[in-house]
Motif scaffolding. Structure first.
Motif, PDB file in Angstrom:
ATOM      1  N   ILE A  69       0.804  -1.299   0.127  1.00  0.00           N
ATOM      2  CA  ILE A  69      -0.163   0.052  -0.067  1.00  0.00           C
ATOM      3  C   ILE A  69       0.787   1.258  -0.025  1.00  0.00           C
ATOM      4  O   ILE A  69       0.492   2.120  -0.787  1.00  0.00           O
ATOM      5  CB  ILE A  69      -1.065   0.117   1.196  1.00  0.00           C
ATOM      6  CG1 ILE A  69      -1.877  -1.082   0.970  1.00  0.00           C
ATOM      7  CG2 ILE A  69      -1.473   1.411   1.325  1.00  0.00           C
ATOM      8  CD1 ILE A  69      -2.875  -1.130   2.305  1.00  0.00           C
ATOM      9  N   VAL A  70       1.886   1.350   0.744  1.00  0.00           N
ATOM     10  CA  VAL A  70       2.920   2.294   0.832  1.00  0.00           C
ATOM     11  C   VAL A  70       3.484   2.524  -0.394  1.00  0.00           C
ATOM     12  O   VAL A  70       3.588   3.768  -0.776  1.00  0.00           O
ATOM     13  CB  VAL A  70       3.984   2.101   1.907  1.00  0.00           C
ATOM     14  CG1 VAL A  70       4.879   3.409   2.013  1.00  0.00           C
ATOM     15  CG2 VAL A  70       3.399   2.000   3.396  1.00  0.00           C
ATOM     16  N   ILE A  71       3.990   1.493  -1.050  1.00  0.00           N
ATOM     17  CA  ILE A  71       4.526   1.842  -2.304  1.00  0.00           C
ATOM     18  C   ILE A  71       3.591   2.040  -3.381  1.00  0.00           C
ATOM     19  O   ILE A  71       3.988   2.994  -4.358  1.00  0.00           O
ATOM     20  CB  ILE A  71       5.197   0.274  -2.810  1.00  0.00           C
ATOM     21  CG1 ILE A  71       6.518  -0.314  -1.941  1.00  0.00           C
ATOM     22  CG2 ILE A  71       5.469   0.362  -4.403  1.00  0.00           C
ATOM     23  CD1 ILE A  71       6.865  -1.566  -2.115  1.00  0.00           C
ATOM     24  N   SER A  72       2.487   1.691  -3.429  1.00  0.00           N
ATOM     25  CA  SER A  72       1.338   1.880  -4.582  1.00  0.00           C
ATOM     26  C   SER A  72       1.164   3.438  -4.363  1.00  0.00           C
ATOM     27  O   SER A  72       1.027   4.036  -5.463  1.00  0.00           O
ATOM     28  CB  SER A  72       0.251   1.231  -4.247  1.00  0.00           C
ATOM     29  OG  SER A  72       0.425  -0.215  -4.676  1.00  0.00           O
ATOM     30  N   PRO A  81       2.423   1.136  -9.166  1.00  0.00           N
ATOM     31  CA  PRO A  81       1.444   0.273  -9.507  1.00  0.00           C
ATOM     32  C   PRO A  81       2.029  -1.140  -9.560  1.00  0.00           C
ATOM     33  O   PRO A  81       1.406  -2.247  -9.046  1.00  0.00           O
ATOM     34  CB  PRO A  81       0.650   0.410 -10.752  1.00  0.00           C
ATOM     35  CG  PRO A  81       1.000   1.956 -10.877  1.00  0.00           C
ATOM     36  CD  PRO A  81       2.152   2.191 -10.234  1.00  0.00           C
ATOM     37  N   ILE A  82       3.087  -1.143 -10.177  1.00  0.00           N
ATOM     38  CA  ILE A  82       3.700  -2.761 -10.521  1.00  0.00           C
ATOM     39  C   ILE A  82       4.314  -3.168  -9.306  1.00  0.00           C
ATOM     40  O   ILE A  82       3.986  -4.599  -8.981  1.00  0.00           O
ATOM     41  CB  ILE A  82       4.662  -2.419 -11.589  1.00  0.00           C
ATOM     42  CG1 ILE A  82       4.132  -2.163 -13.156  1.00  0.00           C
ATOM     43  CG2 ILE A  82       5.759  -3.836 -11.744  1.00  0.00           C
ATOM     44  CD1 ILE A  82       3.513  -2.995 -13.632  1.00  0.00           C
ATOM     45  N   TRP A  83       5.007  -2.547  -8.649  1.00  0.00           N
ATOM     46  CA  TRP A  83       5.775  -3.067  -7.375  1.00  0.00           C
ATOM     47  C   TRP A  83       4.797  -2.964  -6.328  1.00  0.00           C
ATOM     48  O   TRP A  83       4.820  -4.149  -5.492  1.00  0.00           O
ATOM     49  CB  TRP A  83       7.015  -2.197  -6.911  1.00  0.00           C
ATOM     50  CG  TRP A  83       8.198  -2.245  -7.871  1.00  0.00           C
ATOM     51  CD1 TRP A  83       8.296  -1.720  -9.293  1.00  0.00           C
ATOM     52  CD2 TRP A  83       9.229  -2.921  -7.645  1.00  0.00           C
ATOM     53  NE1 TRP A  83       9.659  -2.158  -9.658  1.00  0.00           N
ATOM     54  CE2 TRP A  83      10.144  -2.764  -8.869  1.00  0.00           C
ATOM     55  CE3 TRP A  83       9.743  -3.706  -6.474  1.00  0.00           C
ATOM     56  CZ2 TRP A  83      11.576  -3.502  -8.819  1.00  0.00           C
ATOM     57  CZ3 TRP A  83      11.087  -4.232  -6.506  1.00  0.00           C
ATOM     58  CH2 TRP A  83      11.816  -4.259  -7.648  1.00  0.00           C
ATOM     59  N   ARG A 110       5.186 -16.219  -7.496  1.00  0.00           N
ATOM     60  CA  ARG A 110       4.092 -16.665  -8.732  1.00  0.00           C
ATOM     61  C   ARG A 110       2.959 -15.723  -8.636  1.00  0.00           C
ATOM     62  O   ARG A 110       2.548 -15.302  -9.636  1.00  0.00           O
ATOM     63  CB  ARG A 110       3.631 -17.972  -8.694  1.00  0.00           C
ATOM     64  CG  ARG A 110       4.860 -18.995  -9.086  1.00  0.00           C
ATOM     65  CD  ARG A 110       4.473 -20.102  -9.588  1.00  0.00           C
ATOM     66  NE  ARG A 110       5.595 -21.120  -9.730  1.00  0.00           N
ATOM     67  CZ  ARG A 110       6.410 -21.139 -10.576  1.00  0.00           C
ATOM     68  NH1 ARG A 110       6.536 -20.117 -11.488  1.00  0.00           N
ATOM     69  NH2 ARG A 110       7.315 -22.077 -10.679  1.00  0.00           N
ATOM     70  N   ALA A 111       2.371 -15.568  -7.245  1.00  0.00           N
ATOM     71  CA  ALA A 111       1.185 -14.408  -7.355  1.00  0.00           C
ATOM     72  C   ALA A 111       1.677 -13.152  -7.702  1.00  0.00           C
ATOM     73  O   ALA A 111       1.174 -12.303  -8.265  1.00  0.00           O
ATOM     74  CB  ALA A 111       0.663 -14.556  -5.923  1.00  0.00           C
ATOM     75  N   ALA A 112       2.884 -12.708  -7.282  1.00  0.00           N
ATOM     76  CA  ALA A 112       3.443 -11.377  -7.491  1.00  0.00           C
ATOM     77  C   ALA A 112       3.591 -11.256  -9.145  1.00  0.00           C
ATOM     78  O   ALA A 112       3.447 -10.171  -9.671  1.00  0.00           O
ATOM     79  CB  ALA A 112       4.845 -11.245  -6.864  1.00  0.00           C
ATOM     80  N   ALA A 113       4.152 -12.441  -9.841  1.00  0.00           N
ATOM     81  CA  ALA A 113       4.457 -12.363 -11.199  1.00  0.00           C
ATOM     82  C   ALA A 113       3.021 -12.294 -11.910  1.00  0.00           C
ATOM     83  O   ALA A 113       2.987 -11.497 -12.760  1.00  0.00           O
ATOM     84  CB  ALA A 113       5.342 -13.493 -11.713  1.00  0.00           C
ATOM     85  N   ASP A 114       2.277 -13.022 -11.495  1.00  0.00           N
ATOM     86  CA  ASP A 114       0.997 -13.065 -12.165  1.00  0.00           C
ATOM     87  C   ASP A 114       0.118 -11.443 -12.061  1.00  0.00           C
ATOM     88  O   ASP A 114      -0.517 -11.155 -13.022  1.00  0.00           O
ATOM     89  CB  ASP A 114      -0.065 -13.918 -11.554  1.00  0.00           C
ATOM     90  CG  ASP A 114       0.070 -15.452 -11.893  1.00  0.00           C
ATOM     91  OD1 ASP A 114       1.022 -15.531 -12.993  1.00  0.00           O
ATOM     92  OD2 ASP A 114      -0.140 -16.333 -11.312  1.00  0.00           O
ATOM     93  N   GLY A 115       0.318 -10.900 -10.690  1.00  0.00           N
ATOM     94  CA  GLY A 115      -0.169  -9.536 -10.756  1.00  0.00           C
ATOM     95  C   GLY A 115       0.303  -8.488 -11.576  1.00  0.00           C
ATOM     96  O   GLY A 115      -0.230  -7.660 -12.213  1.00  0.00           O
ATOM     97  N   ALA A 118      -0.667  -8.912 -15.151  1.00  0.00           N
ATOM     98  CA  ALA A 118      -2.408  -8.550 -15.260  1.00  0.00           C
ATOM     99  C   ALA A 118      -2.317  -6.778 -15.349  1.00  0.00           C
ATOM    100  O   ALA A 118      -2.841  -6.307 -16.078  1.00  0.00           O
ATOM    101  CB  ALA A 118      -3.247  -8.854 -14.143  1.00  0.00           C
ATOM    102  N   ARG A 119      -1.342  -6.462 -14.256  1.00  0.00           N
ATOM    103  CA  ARG A 119      -1.486  -4.750 -14.131  1.00  0.00           C
ATOM    104  C   ARG A 119      -0.550  -4.188 -15.272  1.00  0.00           C
ATOM    105  O   ARG A 119      -1.177  -3.056 -15.850  1.00  0.00           O
ATOM    106  CB  ARG A 119      -0.730  -4.421 -12.896  1.00  0.00           C
ATOM    107  CG  ARG A 119      -0.855  -3.037 -12.337  1.00  0.00           C
ATOM    108  CD  ARG A 119      -2.362  -2.764 -12.258  1.00  0.00           C
ATOM    109  NE  ARG A 119      -2.249  -1.269 -11.916  1.00  0.00           N
ATOM    110  CZ  ARG A 119      -3.002  -0.746 -10.721  1.00  0.00           C
ATOM    111  NH1 ARG A 119      -2.939  -1.559  -9.809  1.00  0.00           N
ATOM    112  NH2 ARG A 119      -3.094   0.534 -10.675  1.00  0.00           N
ATOM    113  N   GLY A 120       0.160  -4.829 -15.782  1.00  0.00           N
ATOM    114  CA  GLY A 120       1.312  -4.247 -16.906  1.00  0.00           C
ATOM    115  C   GLY A 120       1.013  -4.685 -18.057  1.00  0.00           C
ATOM    116  O   GLY A 120       1.622  -4.376 -19.285  1.00  0.00           O
TER     117      GLY A 120
END
Length: 213
Positions: A69-72, A81-83, A110-115, A118-120
């Protein structure tokens, strides 16, 4: 170390590495991008470090989501948004588990990569940090299945990350400002991919120092 302590060590190392390498990451990005990657990443992770003691430590998953949340909210451009998504997805996957297994760590990566995909709207081969993150998840899974200890695993991940980052030099960028340069993007490494490789190497070193204490 407990699961929470392990996650905190990793996240703090990521944050400090982003701050310490602001110029280097920016210079990498400036080759075919707009050069703001290092600055944006450093400013965001500075906020993580500044608010370190106030982050919710109920469990590793919650901690990662709070960092996300802080990073976003603090990293500018596309990096936020990516990180941020990567941390949020990893935290959600871990859930409220107090101790982390190797399988959970694989699932979190893997969840981070999938996110990020989708986001990028990106995938492996587009010359992004996914070209390091996905091979990292694959290598981690191999080490977990082999029963490797943490030190051996992190050493293997460092090697994999560096090799994968260097391999982006031969790719043509398909996402971000670098994609506008077409074939000119070939011949230089992707800044996000190399940043991730440097981060993994620093996590490896930090873990080894902790083990010697």
């Amino acid at each position: 170390m407990s699961g929470q302590q392990e996650v905190e060590l990793v996240v703090r190392t990521i944050a400090q590495t982003a701050v310490d390498n602001e110029k280097y990451f920016g210079d990498l990005d400036a080759v075919v991008g707009d050069g703001d990657f290092g600055y944006s990443l450093a400013r965001g992770f500075e906020k993580v470090l500044e608010g370190w003691e106030d982050l919710d430590r109920s469990d590793p998953g919650t901690f990662l989501k709070k960092v996300g949340i802080v990073i976003s909210s603090r990293i500018g451009g596309t990096s936020g948004p990516i990180w941020g998504t990567a941390f949020l997805r990893a935290g959600a996957t871990i859930g409220d588990a107090q101790e982390l297994t190797g399988e959970q760590a694989v699932a979190a990566l893997r969840a981070a990569a999938d996110g990020i995909k989708a986001r990028g709207n990106s995938d492996v081969g587009d010359k992004t940090l996914l070209d390091v993150l996905v091979p990292l998840a694959d290598r981690l899974e191999q080490e977990v299945q082999a029963g490797s200890d943490a030190r051996t695993t992190l050493g293997a991940l460092s090697t994999t990350a560096r090799e994968a980052a260097e391999a982006t030099k031969d790719m043509v960028a398909k996402r971000g400002r670098a994609s506008y340069t077409g074939e000119r993007s070939r011949g230089s490494v992707d800044a996000g991919a190399m940043a991730l490789a440097v981060i993994v190497e620093q996590v490896d070193q930090a873990w080894q120092r902790e083990a010697l204490r």
